[in-house]
Scaffold this motif. Structure first.
Motif, PDB file in Angstrom:
ATOM      1  N   LEU A   4       0.844  -1.119   0.187  1.00  0.00           N
ATOM      2  CA  LEU A   4       0.022   0.013   0.058  1.00  0.00           C
ATOM      3  C   LEU A   4       0.893   1.395   0.037  1.00  0.00           C
ATOM      4  N   LEU A   5       2.077   1.245   0.742  1.00  0.00           N
ATOM      5  CA  LEU A   5       2.766   2.279   0.975  1.00  0.00           C
ATOM      6  C   LEU A   5       3.599   2.589  -0.626  1.00  0.00           C
ATOM      7  N   ARG A   6       3.845   1.367  -1.182  1.00  0.00           N
ATOM      8  CA  ARG A   6       4.279   1.502  -2.389  1.00  0.00           C
ATOM      9  C   ARG A   6       3.433   2.333  -3.577  1.00  0.00           C
ATOM     10  N   VAL A   7       2.469   1.838  -3.735  1.00  0.00           N
ATOM     11  CA  VAL A   7       1.149   2.245  -4.497  1.00  0.00           C
ATOM     12  C   VAL A   7       0.967   3.831  -4.137  1.00  0.00           C
ATOM     13  N   ASN A   8       0.876   4.090  -2.879  1.00  0.00           N
ATOM     14  CA  ASN A   8       0.820   5.324  -2.388  1.00  0.00           C
ATOM     15  C   ASN A   8       1.957   6.474  -3.151  1.00  0.00           C
ATOM     16  N   GLU A   9       3.204   5.882  -3.063  1.00  0.00           N
ATOM     17  CA  GLU A   9       4.338   6.455  -3.567  1.00  0.00           C
ATOM     18  C   GLU A   9       4.245   6.907  -5.079  1.00  0.00           C
ATOM     19  N   GLU A  10       3.695   5.739  -5.546  1.00  0.00           N
ATOM     20  CA  GLU A  10       3.506   6.004  -7.072  1.00  0.00           C
ATOM     21  C   GLU A  10       2.502   7.147  -7.356  1.00  0.00           C
ATOM     22  N   TYR A  11       1.281   7.021  -6.279  1.00  0.00           N
ATOM     23  CA  TYR A  11       0.374   7.988  -6.388  1.00  0.00           C
ATOM     24  C   TYR A  11       0.482   9.336  -6.404  1.00  0.00           C
ATOM     25  N   GLN A  12       1.743   9.837  -5.518  1.00  0.00           N
ATOM     26  CA  GLN A  12       2.091  11.068  -5.612  1.00  0.00           C
ATOM     27  C   GLN A  12       2.435  11.751  -6.852  1.00  0.00           C
ATOM     28  N   TYR A  13       2.967  10.860  -7.594  1.00  0.00           N
ATOM     29  CA  TYR A  13       3.528  11.272  -9.093  1.00  0.00           C
ATOM     30  C   TYR A  13       2.310  11.319 -10.167  1.00  0.00           C
ATOM     31  N   ALA A  86      -8.696   4.867   3.566  1.00  0.00           N
ATOM     32  CA  ALA A  86      -7.398   4.238   3.460  1.00  0.00           C
ATOM     33  C   ALA A  86      -6.265   4.970   3.052  1.00  0.00           C
ATOM     34  N   ALA A  87      -6.516   6.384   2.761  1.00  0.00           N
ATOM     35  CA  ALA A  87      -5.593   7.451   2.737  1.00  0.00           C
ATOM     36  C   ALA A  87      -4.921   7.805   4.455  1.00  0.00           C
ATOM     37  N   VAL A  88      -6.133   7.646   5.298  1.00  0.00           N
ATOM     38  CA  VAL A  88      -5.868   8.063   6.673  1.00  0.00           C
ATOM     39  C   VAL A  88      -4.855   7.037   7.232  1.00  0.00           C
ATOM     40  N   PHE A  89      -5.099   5.593   6.901  1.00  0.00           N
ATOM     41  CA  PHE A  89      -4.193   4.650   7.472  1.00  0.00           C
ATOM     42  C   PHE A  89      -2.934   4.672   6.459  1.00  0.00           C
ATOM     43  N   VAL A  90      -2.691   5.031   5.408  1.00  0.00           N
ATOM     44  CA  VAL A  90      -1.565   5.333   4.651  1.00  0.00           C
ATOM     45  C   VAL A  90      -0.572   6.220   5.385  1.00  0.00           C
ATOM     46  N   ASP A  91      -1.319   7.509   5.928  1.00  0.00           N
ATOM     47  CA  ASP A  91      -0.547   8.438   6.545  1.00  0.00           C
ATOM     48  C   ASP A  91       0.145   7.743   8.055  1.00  0.00           C
ATOM     49  N   ALA A  92      -0.744   7.034   8.741  1.00  0.00           N
ATOM     50  CA  ALA A  92      -0.220   6.638   9.836  1.00  0.00           C
ATOM     51  C   ALA A  92       0.957   5.375   9.743  1.00  0.00           C
ATOM     52  N   PHE A  93       0.745   4.635   8.723  1.00  0.00           N
ATOM     53  CA  PHE A  93       1.810   3.485   8.251  1.00  0.00           C
ATOM     54  C   PHE A  93       3.031   4.373   7.813  1.00  0.00           C
ATOM     55  N   ALA A  94       2.959   5.629   7.091  1.00  0.00           N
ATOM     56  CA  ALA A  94       4.097   6.182   6.562  1.00  0.00           C
ATOM     57  C   ALA A  94       4.684   6.810   8.061  1.00  0.00           C
ATOM     58  N   HIS A  95       4.124   7.135   8.987  1.00  0.00           N
ATOM     59  CA  HIS A  95       4.687   7.874  10.293  1.00  0.00           C
ATOM     60  C   HIS A  95       5.365   6.567  11.036  1.00  0.00           C
ATOM     61  N   LEU A  96       4.755   5.494  11.043  1.00  0.00           N
ATOM     62  CA  LEU A  96       5.406   4.179  11.810  1.00  0.00           C
ATOM     63  C   LEU A  96       6.698   3.705  11.069  1.00  0.00           C
ATOM     64  N   ALA A  97       6.839   4.013   9.871  1.00  0.00           N
ATOM     65  CA  ALA A  97       7.729   3.514   9.073  1.00  0.00           C
ATOM     66  C   ALA A  97       8.955   4.699   9.065  1.00  0.00           C
ATOM     67  N   GLY A  98       8.442   5.758   9.741  1.00  0.00           N
ATOM     68  CA  GLY A  98       9.470   6.703   9.751  1.00  0.00           C
ATOM     69  C   GLY A  98       9.878   7.643   8.400  1.00  0.00           C
ATOM     70  N   GLU A  99       8.845   7.621   7.553  1.00  0.00           N
ATOM     71  CA  GLU A  99       9.127   8.180   6.304  1.00  0.00           C
ATOM     72  C   GLU A  99       8.910   9.573   6.067  1.00  0.00           C
ATOM     73  N   ASP A 100       7.947  10.323   7.278  1.00  0.00           N
ATOM     74  CA  ASP A 100       7.636  11.470   7.049  1.00  0.00           C
ATOM     75  C   ASP A 100       8.405  12.518   8.088  1.00  0.00           C
TER      76      ASP A 100
END
Length: 276
Positions: A4-13, A86-100
């Motif tokens: 999901l994080l990988r799809v979201n990363e592609e989604y940004q572009y 799902a976008a709410v959870f994506v933000d939470a997952f990115a935060h837990l992964a230390g990407e933000d």
């Protein structure tokens, strides 16, 4: 979560949609160097098991609602979007992964910029003040979470059975995750204490300037059509100032916990070296 994080990363572009083919390719690249095994789901049949790994993962994300298909009948294409929930959870997952970006860095700069604009920009209104209050509370919450998570580092001290393991845990765990990424930012001259004095001075000046308060109320009425009293503005300013007092108290508590942790680490190191 990785998918999901990988799809979201592609989604940004992407302007808005992702094609199914782009999603499959992104997931293929993501898992190309990993050994991943998927068990058969109840909703999958034998033909589904013949699909590539990336296709099965994408189908699962769509089936469970993490992603959503949007049919474009004009181009006869199937597009993929990330639903709001799902976008709410994506933000939470990115935060837990230390990407933000570190939140302590973001929020203090936001508060500084918002209050500067509110005080000096003739087009500003009270909604900016409410945004500054929200950011102040978020920064307080971030510091509170940092403080409450200190106990896991104390617990890890007793789990290490050798001097080398303890030193590695300290340097790669506490120093890297807490001191360098979070605690250090609060203590150096490029963050909180750089902005604190200006912010507190502005809050005091705005509260004690009746002409400015009257102008803010008139401006808010003119731009937004909403009647706001000077007491309301003063109340918001006092809440922000109280929030900054809380931030200082929490940093003082972090100082105390940091000192306790260093003292406990040195004590544990001496114990492991001397076996006493």
């Amino acid at each position: 979560i990785d998918a999901l994080l990988r799809v979201n990363e592609e989604y940004q572009y992407s302007n808005y949609y992702l094609s199914r083919e782009i999603c499959v390719q992104a997931l293929t690249d993501c898992f190309a160097k990993q050994k991943v095994t998927l068990e058969q789901e109840e909703t999958e049949d034998d033909f589904d098991l013949l699909e590539p790994l990336s296709t099965r993962i994408l189908n699962w994300l769509l089936r469970t609602g993490w992603l959503k298909k949007v049919e474009d009948y004009g181009t006869m294409a199937v597009n993929i979007v990330i639903p709001d929930y799902a976008a709410v959870f994506v933000d939470a997952f990115a935060h837990l992964a230390g990407e933000d970006e570190d939140e302590t860095q973001v929020y203090i700069q936001n508060i500084y910029g918002i209050l500067f604009a509110f005080k000096n920009d003739p087009r500003s209104n009270i909604s900016l003040l409410k945004t500054a209050l929200v950011n102040t509370r978020r920064l307080n919450k971030t510091l509170q979470d940092m403080l409450h998570n200190m106990d896991k580092f104390f617990g890890s001290l007793l789990e290490q059975g050798s001097y080398g393991d303890l030193l590695q845990e300290h340097l790669e765990g506490y120093v890297e995750e807490i001191v360098q990424k979070k605690y250090h930012i609060l203590k150096t001259s490029d963050n909180f204490y750089l902005y604190k004095a200006d912010i507190k001075r502005w809050l005091s000046e705005m509260r004690q300037d009746p002409l400015w308060l009257e102008e803010v109320c008139r401006r808010n009425r003119q731009l937004r059509g909403v009647e706001v009293q000077g007491e309301t503005v003063i109340g918001q300013l006092e809440l922000i100032e109280r929030g900054f007092d809380d931030i200082e108290h929490r940093i003082m508590n972090m100082d105390r916990e940091h000192t306790r942790y260093i003292r406990a680490t040195v004590t544990r190191m001496n114990y492991l070296l001397n076996k006493e």
